[in-house]
Design an enzyme around this catalytic site. Structure first.
Site, PDB file in Angstrom:
ATOM      1  N   LYS A 172      16.864 -31.722  25.443  1.00  0.00           N
ATOM      2  CA  LYS A 172      15.622 -31.783  24.689  1.00  0.00           C
ATOM      3  C   LYS A 172      15.117 -33.222  24.572  1.00  0.00           C
ATOM      4  O   LYS A 172      13.910 -33.480  24.663  1.00  0.00           O
ATOM      5  CB  LYS A 172      15.812 -31.188  23.286  1.00  0.00           C
ATOM      6  N   LYS A 240      10.068 -39.090  15.783  1.00  0.00           N
ATOM      7  CA  LYS A 240      11.472 -38.800  15.494  1.00  0.00           C
ATOM      8  C   LYS A 240      12.235 -38.496  16.782  1.00  0.00           C
ATOM      9  O   LYS A 240      13.349 -38.998  17.005  1.00  0.00           O
ATOM     10  CB  LYS A 240      11.545 -37.630  14.517  1.00  0.00           C
TER      11      LYS A 240
END
Length: 293
Positions: A172, A240
């Site tokens: 990811k 983030k």
């Protein structure tokens, strides 16, 4: 076979994902801090819980879809959390995007409680969640991943076991650095064409039919040219995620110079006050750097 599923985190992604599970006949009990999210789940055929513990109690499968590792750690490890409540042999599927080391730590903690864990972060944004067309990258033990597959395939069209605990999060991170880079380059292409007197919409149509073709051009070129940045995935969250990618690079001992640049562009977008906008708003950073009004 239907399962009893506890679903924690009914945000812009989690809400439609939980809805797909309920529509497939699973008994889905969900919890979120936003009451309107619970109302949506009930309308979709699910059951609203008043706490994490209530959502998790008796569940065969628990799914967490939360913003970052502090929320995941609190929900899973905290008082009244998943591990304190889940029955033995329950399967926890963390679909949040968090640090790989956190996924590994959660799996170790869960093992002591007799709870199985896999990490299964997703790509595809709000559209992918709504259309059950997510790409899901899964890390964990073979048997646990196999047990999760029938549930995961109700939410995604590409579901791949990529390795052990934490591997899903590494893939990811790689996904997010590629997505951020493409958004940055499409934004630069738009600014270059417009400031050269070329119609950007027409130009991007040409790019989308050649070697530069990509999913972002397919889905976002019209809204980017129109400067429509309603969030499918917010800059704040991509900021983030770029932190996760750069930390993973340090952990692996590799140099990712383009990733560092994209991380700075995303950080700039956040600093400019665009954190609540879609990540396609990286275009606004290029405009400001170029002095374009």
């Amino acid at each position: 076979m239907t399962s009893t599923i506890g679903f924690i985190g009914l945000g812009i992604m989690g809400s439609p994902m939980a809805g797909h599970l309920a529509a497939a006949g699973h008994r889905v009990t969900g919890y979120d801090v936003a009451s309107e999210a619970l109302d949506t789940l009930v309308a979709d055929g699910g059951i609203a819980a008043s706490s994490v513990a209530e959502a998790v109690e008796g569940a065969d499968v628990v799914i967490t879809m939360l913003p970052d590792h502090p929320q995941v750690e609190q929900v899973v490890l905290g008082e009244g959390g998943v591990l304190a409540t889940a029955r033995k042999e329950a399967l926890l599927i963390d679909m949040s995007t968090i640090r790989p080391e956190t996924s590994i730590e959660l799996a170790a903690a869960a093992k002591h409680k007799g709870v199985r864990v896999i990490d299964a972060p997703v790509s595809g944004g709000q559209t992918g969640a709504r259309e059950a067309a997510l790409s899901i990258m899964v890390g964990g033990d073979d048997a646990d991943v196999a047990a999760a597959m029938p549930v995961l395939r109700l939410m995604g069209t590409t579901v791949v076991h990529v390795g052990p605990h934490g591997a899903g999060q590494v893939v990811k991170a790689a996904n997010q650095l590629v997505v951020g880079g493409i958004y940055a380059l499409v934004g630069e292409a738009i600014v270059l064409m417009e400031q050269s007197g070329v119609d950007a919409a027409t130009g991007l149509d040409v790019l989308a039919g050649g070697l530069a073709a990509n999913r972002i051009l397919d889905l976002k070129r019209a809204t980017m040219v129109a400067r429509q940045f309603a969030p499918g995935f917010r800059i704040d969250l991509h900021h983030k995620d770029m932190g996760i990618a750069t930390a993973a690079a340090r952990q692996a001992g590799v140099s990712l110079p383009m990733t560092g640049l994209v991380a700075q562009l995303v950080a700039s977008a956040k600093a400019m006050g665009h954190g609540s906008l879609d990540h396609s708003a990286l275009l606004k950073v290029t405009e400001q750097l170029s002095g374009v009004d």
